[in-house]
Scaffold this active site. Structure first.
Site, mmCIF file in Angstrom:
data_model
loop_
_atom_site.group_PDB
_atom_site.id
_atom_site.type_symbol
_atom_site.label_atom_id
_atom_site.label_comp_id
_atom_site.label_asym_id
_atom_site.label_seq_id
_atom_site.Cartn_x
_atom_site.Cartn_y
_atom_site.Cartn_z
ATOM 1 N N ASP A 154 -9.315 -16.509 -16.362
ATOM 2 C CA ASP A 154 -10.088 -17.008 -15.231
ATOM 3 C C ASP A 154 -11.152 -18.001 -15.697
ATOM 4 O O ASP A 154 -11.893 -17.729 -16.645
ATOM 5 C CB ASP A 154 -10.766 -15.800 -14.561
ATOM 6 C CG ASP A 154 -11.335 -16.114 -13.198
ATOM 7 O OD1 ASP A 154 -10.548 -16.490 -12.315
ATOM 8 O OD2 ASP A 154 -12.567 -15.974 -13.015
ATOM 9 N N ASN B 218 -0.276 4.517 -0.222
ATOM 10 C CA ASN B 218 -0.878 5.781 0.220
ATOM 11 C C ASN B 218 -1.644 5.696 1.535
ATOM 12 O O ASN B 218 -2.411 6.586 1.877
ATOM 13 C CB ASN B 218 -1.794 6.343 -0.873
ATOM 14 C CG ASN B 218 -2.961 5.407 -1.160
ATOM 15 O OD1 ASN B 218 -3.001 4.288 -0.648
ATOM 16 N ND2 ASN B 218 -3.899 5.870 -1.963
ATOM 17 N N HIS C 93 -3.900 -17.378 -5.134
ATOM 18 C CA HIS C 93 -4.762 -16.572 -4.257
ATOM 19 C C HIS C 93 -6.027 -17.301 -3.793
ATOM 20 O O HIS C 93 -6.820 -16.713 -3.049
ATOM 21 C CB HIS C 93 -5.134 -15.284 -4.990
ATOM 22 C CG HIS C 93 -5.981 -15.566 -6.203
ATOM 23 N ND1 HIS C 93 -5.490 -16.260 -7.293
ATOM 24 C CD2 HIS C 93 -7.271 -15.293 -6.483
ATOM 25 C CE1 HIS C 93 -6.445 -16.384 -8.191
ATOM 26 N NE2 HIS C 93 -7.545 -15.802 -7.728
ATOM 27 N N ASP C 94 -6.258 -18.531 -4.262
ATOM 28 C CA ASP C 94 -7.463 -19.279 -3.897
ATOM 29 C C ASP C 94 -7.204 -20.446 -2.955
ATOM 30 O O ASP C 94 -8.148 -21.100 -2.524
ATOM 31 C CB ASP C 94 -8.114 -19.879 -5.154
ATOM 32 C CG ASP C 94 -8.712 -18.837 -6.078
ATOM 33 O OD1 ASP C 94 -9.105 -17.754 -5.593
ATOM 34 O OD2 ASP C 94 -8.795 -19.115 -7.293
ATOM 35 N N ASP D 56 -4.165 3.920 2.656
ATOM 36 C CA ASP D 56 -5.602 3.636 2.804
ATOM 37 C C ASP D 56 -5.858 2.182 3.185
ATOM 38 O O ASP D 56 -7.005 1.736 3.263
ATOM 39 C CB ASP D 56 -6.384 4.018 1.533
ATOM 40 C CG ASP D 56 -6.018 3.143 0.350
ATOM 41 O OD1 ASP D 56 -5.069 2.329 0.461
ATOM 42 O OD2 ASP D 56 -6.682 3.273 -0.698
ATOM 43 N N ASP E 85 0.849 -1.202 0.000
ATOM 44 C CA ASP E 85 0.000 0.000 0.000
ATOM 45 C C ASP E 85 0.882 1.247 0.000
ATOM 46 O O ASP E 85 1.645 1.467 0.944
ATOM 47 C CB ASP E 85 -0.902 -0.035 1.245
ATOM 48 C CG ASP E 85 -1.721 1.235 1.380
ATOM 49 O OD1 ASP E 85 -1.908 1.933 0.362
ATOM 50 O OD2 ASP E 85 -2.182 1.524 2.513
ATOM 51 N N GLU F 141 -6.968 -20.911 -16.568
ATOM 52 C CA GLU F 141 -7.201 -21.551 -15.271
ATOM 53 C C GLU F 141 -8.130 -22.727 -15.538
ATOM 54 O O GLU F 141 -9.325 -22.555 -15.770
ATOM 55 C CB GLU F 141 -7.863 -20.566 -14.291
ATOM 56 C CG GLU F 141 -7.972 -21.152 -12.902
ATOM 57 C CD GLU F 141 -9.067 -20.509 -12.048
ATOM 58 O OE1 GLU F 141 -9.038 -20.682 -10.825
ATOM 59 O OE2 GLU F 141 -9.958 -19.842 -12.601
ATOM 60 N N ASP G 167 -1.780 -1.243 -3.908
ATOM 61 C CA ASP G 167 -2.097 -0.471 -5.107
ATOM 62 C C ASP G 167 -0.954 -0.526 -6.121
ATOM 63 O O ASP G 167 0.102 -1.112 -5.851
ATOM 64 C CB ASP G 167 -2.423 0.983 -4.722
ATOM 65 C CG ASP G 167 -1.403 1.550 -3.742
ATOM 66 O OD1 ASP G 167 -0.197 1.448 -4.034
ATOM 67 O OD2 ASP G 167 -1.807 2.068 -2.668
ATOM 68 N N ASP H 213 -4.970 -10.597 -15.618
ATOM 69 C CA ASP H 213 -6.044 -11.546 -15.425
ATOM 70 C C ASP H 213 -7.191 -11.156 -16.357
ATOM 71 O O ASP H 213 -7.563 -9.987 -16.437
ATOM 72 C CB ASP H 213 -6.522 -11.471 -13.958
ATOM 73 C CG ASP H 213 -6.767 -12.837 -13.360
ATOM 74 O OD1 ASP H 213 -7.557 -13.588 -13.954
ATOM 75 O OD2 ASP H 213 -6.176 -13.151 -12.314
HETATM 76 O O1 TEU Z 1 -11.387 -19.339 -9.416
HETATM 77 C C1 TEU Z 1 -12.164 -20.382 -9.934
HETATM 78 C C2 TEU Z 1 -12.242 -21.495 -9.043
HETATM 79 O O2 TEU Z 1 -12.307 -22.640 -9.468
HETATM 80 C C3 TEU Z 1 -12.304 -21.127 -7.622
HETATM 81 O O3 TEU Z 1 -13.609 -20.761 -7.416
HETATM 82 C C4 TEU Z 1 -11.978 -22.201 -6.767
HETATM 83 O O4 TEU Z 1 -12.818 -23.296 -6.981
HETATM 84 C C5 TEU Z 1 -12.164 -21.729 -5.385
HETATM 85 O O5 TEU Z 1 -11.571 -20.476 -5.217
HETATM 86 C C6 TEU Z 1 -11.545 -22.679 -4.491
HETATM 87 O O6 TEU Z 1 -11.771 -22.243 -3.216
HETATM 88 C C7 TEU Z 1 -11.332 -18.158 -10.116
HETATM 89 C C8 TEU Z 1 -10.513 -17.154 -9.341
HETATM 90 O O7 TEU Z 1 -9.207 -17.627 -9.240
HETATM 91 C C9 TEU Z 1 -11.176 -16.904 -8.024
HETATM 92 O O8 TEU Z 1 -10.415 -16.035 -7.228
HETATM 93 C C10 TEU Z 1 -12.516 -16.293 -8.294
HETATM 94 O O9 TEU Z 1 -13.215 -16.130 -7.100
HETATM 95 C C11 TEU Z 1 -13.343 -17.156 -9.238
HETATM 96 O O10 TEU Z 1 -12.607 -17.628 -10.364
HETATM 97 C C12 TEU Z 1 -14.470 -16.337 -9.814
HETATM 98 O O11 TEU Z 1 -13.955 -15.381 -10.698
HETATM 99 CA CA CA Z 2 -3.500 2.123 -1.256
#
Ligand code: TEU
Ligand code: CA
Length: 548
Positions: free
Chosen positions: A195, A23, A323-324, A25, A21, A250, A29, A98
């Site tokens: 995605d 700034n 990130h998932d 908030d 971050d 993905e 960013d 993405d």
């Molecule tokens: O993820 C698709 C997906 O298969 C995920 O929903 C996954 O099953 C889940 O996160 C597991 O916990 C993509 C993105 O990577 C995810 O961040 C998004 O939430 C999702 O699509 C919808 O765009």
């Molecule tokens: Ca920020």
């Protein structure tokens, strides 16, 4: 096999909200990213994959886009973006964005129009039905159909109800997608991570599904629809083929048998996919919060079988987290007494398999899962919805919170730990999600000051991959399939033969399947080498040898 830059690259994923971050908030960013580009260059990665930065109301942290041509206000401006891209290129790195086009936000102008009336010109940009045609469920709990007051019809949303699915049957919608892709490519970006791309073509008979196993529904009902390859070929023809870029899908719901339909070099669709072989395999029938124990032999089988299924015809991208999913060291390693060793072992694995590796932000710091005591500290819509659903169903909520500690997406979304100052140096304000309390010991400042840290091991391993192209292109063979302690494999091609040994336990392993030791030259190891240990592996020890 053809050789090309996107096969030889290593990707680093930035989840911008949690990166840095600039700034105060509390939200990461674009200018925060610019400040850290030298850090990434020093690490030695080639390509940045940036999770969505487009305008969004953030129901799903940017995976719900309300304007594909604009930047999310909290993240900065288009001028910031242009500067960031220029700074990335100046350092000879690349930027992959993405592309989220299975669905948009319900606040996108297309949906705002679409929902107004049945004869609105945008009606057909989404999927509307007078009645719920089936029992489909959303990935994020509840029905996948939402009734909309204005026209008294239902729209499809495979994710949250603020993420209506786009109607790819409509050629006008497809042209809109191709236009927005050209807009970013013409700015000079270097590719797209797409995605949930296997979901774009729906089964038009809208069959009912058997939700006793959600992952099976994804694979058999939601993904790989009848026109998916036609759409991807059209996208390739109209857009992708005109640029020298990296494309990675993905591939949720795509089996290894189907994979080359997406990435076969003769197919003219995508360059590579992220597969879910290991990502879903600890999910029980009740989904990700219904955790199943796994064995090392199953884990090895995923990478081996995907390698052989793709063969020399296509390409994949490999990751151990994103990130998932939970932090790689917490999920596949030992995030307690062998945190550093096991993080380094996982880096050795990731960077010595065929397939373009993708490192998730913070892995190089050895960052771990987080365990908040209160559900109020969580932010992720998937977790919140699943929590509400479990509560409604009268489940044991302490047990559920424990499952969240292990599997929840916020494990990887806590702010990057830059130093040991308040909020880990991520922000001067209040972070949008709490930092992991272990930031005092696990942070970038600390690892950069310690020559034996994860950061420098990742850096070294990145160099090893660059200098030994066999690790990129070579063939792969598993050694000792049945071991539940050791993952050992051989990589080879005309440039050499390599043996990789990974001890996935906290115990000393002495029975190594080793060829003649005096032919072997050690390339890298995550322990100081000591001759005593040549034929045994210490806790979470990783070694790569080259045959002389
Ligand atoms: O993820 C698709 C997906 O298969 C995920 O929903 C996954 O099953 C889940 O996160 C597991 O916990 C993509 C993105 O990577 C995810 O961040 C998004 O939430 C999702 O699509 C919808 O765009
Ligand atoms: Ca920020």
């Amino acid at each position: 096999m053809t050789k090309t830059w996107w096969k030889e690259s290593v990707i680093y994923q930035i989840y911008p909200r949690s990166f840095n971050d600039s700034n105060g908030d509390g939200i990461g960013d674009l200018r925060g990213i610019i400040q850290k580009l030298d850090y990434l260059k020093e690490l030695g990665i080639d390509v940045i994959w940036l999770s969505p930065i487009y305008k969004s109301p953030n129901d799903d942290n940017g995976y719900d886009i309300s304007d594909y041509y604009d930047i999310m206000e909290e993240f900065g401006t288009m001028a910031d973006f242009d500067e960031m891209l220029a700074e990335i290129h100046k350092r000879e790195m690349k930027l992959v964005m993405d592309l989220v086009v299975n669905h948009s936000s319900d606040e996108h102008i297309w949906f705002q129009e679409s929902r107004k009336s049945k004869d609105n010109p945008y009606r057909d940009y989404y999927i509307w039905k007078p009645e719920k045609p089936n029992n489909w469920l959303s990935f994020f709990s509840g029905s996948a159909w939402q009734k909309d007051e204005a026209t008294d019809e239902y729209y499809l949303h495979l994710f949250t109800k603020k993420q209506p699915d786009l109607n790819w049957e409509n050629p006008k919608l497809r042209q809109e997608v191709y236009s927005l892709m050209r807009f970013w490519l013409d700015k000079g970006i270097d590719g797209f991570r797409m995605d949930v791309i296997p979901l774009i073509s729906k089964r038009l008979d809208y069959p009912d599904a058997d939700f006793s196993d959600f992952n099976k529904v994804i694979a058999e009902v939601y993904a790989n629809g009848p026109r998916v390859h036609e759409f991807l070929k059209e996208m390739h023809e109209e857009v992708l083929q005109h640029y020298d870029i990296l494309t990675v899908g993905e591939a949720v719901g795509v089996s290894k048998e189907q994979a080359n339909l997406y990435v076969g070099e003769d197919r003219k669709e995508l360059h590579m996919i992220f597969h879910f072989g290991h990502m879903f395999f600890d999910h029980g029938a009740g989904g990700k919060f219904d955790i199943r124990k796994w064995k090392l032999s199953e884990f090895k089988e995923v990478f081996s079988s995907w390698h052989h299924a793709i063969g020399d015809r296509g390409w994949i991208s490999t990751n151990l987290d994103n990130h998932d999913f939970p932090r790689m060291v917490s999920r596949w390693g030992n995030d307690k007494e062998y945190r550093v060793e096991s993080a380094n072992l996982l880096a050795t694995l990731l960077l010595s398999l065929r397939g373009t590796p993708s490192i998730y932000q913070g892995s190089e710091l050895g960052m771990t899962n987080v365990a908040f005591d209160h559900i109020e500290d969580y932010r992720d819509v998937e977790t919140m919805n699943a929590y509400a659903e479990a509560k409604e169903a009268g489940k044991d909520m302490d047990a559920f919170l424990k499952a969240v500690h292990q599997q929840g997406r916020d494990n990887v979304r806590t702010p990057i730990q830059w130093d040991d100052s308040e909020h880990a140096g991520f922000t001067n304000g209040t972070p949008w999600i709490k930092v992991n309390p272990n930031y005092k010991t696990i942070n970038a400042k600390a690892v950069l000051a310690d020559p034996n840290s994860t950061f420098y091991y990742f850096q070294k391993m990145l160099k090893v991959r660059k200098e030994h192209s066999t690790l990129v292109y070579g063939d792969y063979e598993l050694i000792d399939n049945n071991s539940e302690e050791i993952y050992a494999y051989r990589r080879w091609d005309e440039n050499g033969t390599y043996y990789i040994y990974l001890n996935f336990t906290s115990d000393l392993q002495t029975k190594l399947p080793m060829p003649n030791m005096d032919q072997l030259e050690l390339v890298i190891s995550n322990y100081e080498r000591s001759s005593d240990y040549d034929v045994s592996l210490r806790a979470w020890e990783a070694r790569i040898y080259k045959v002389n």
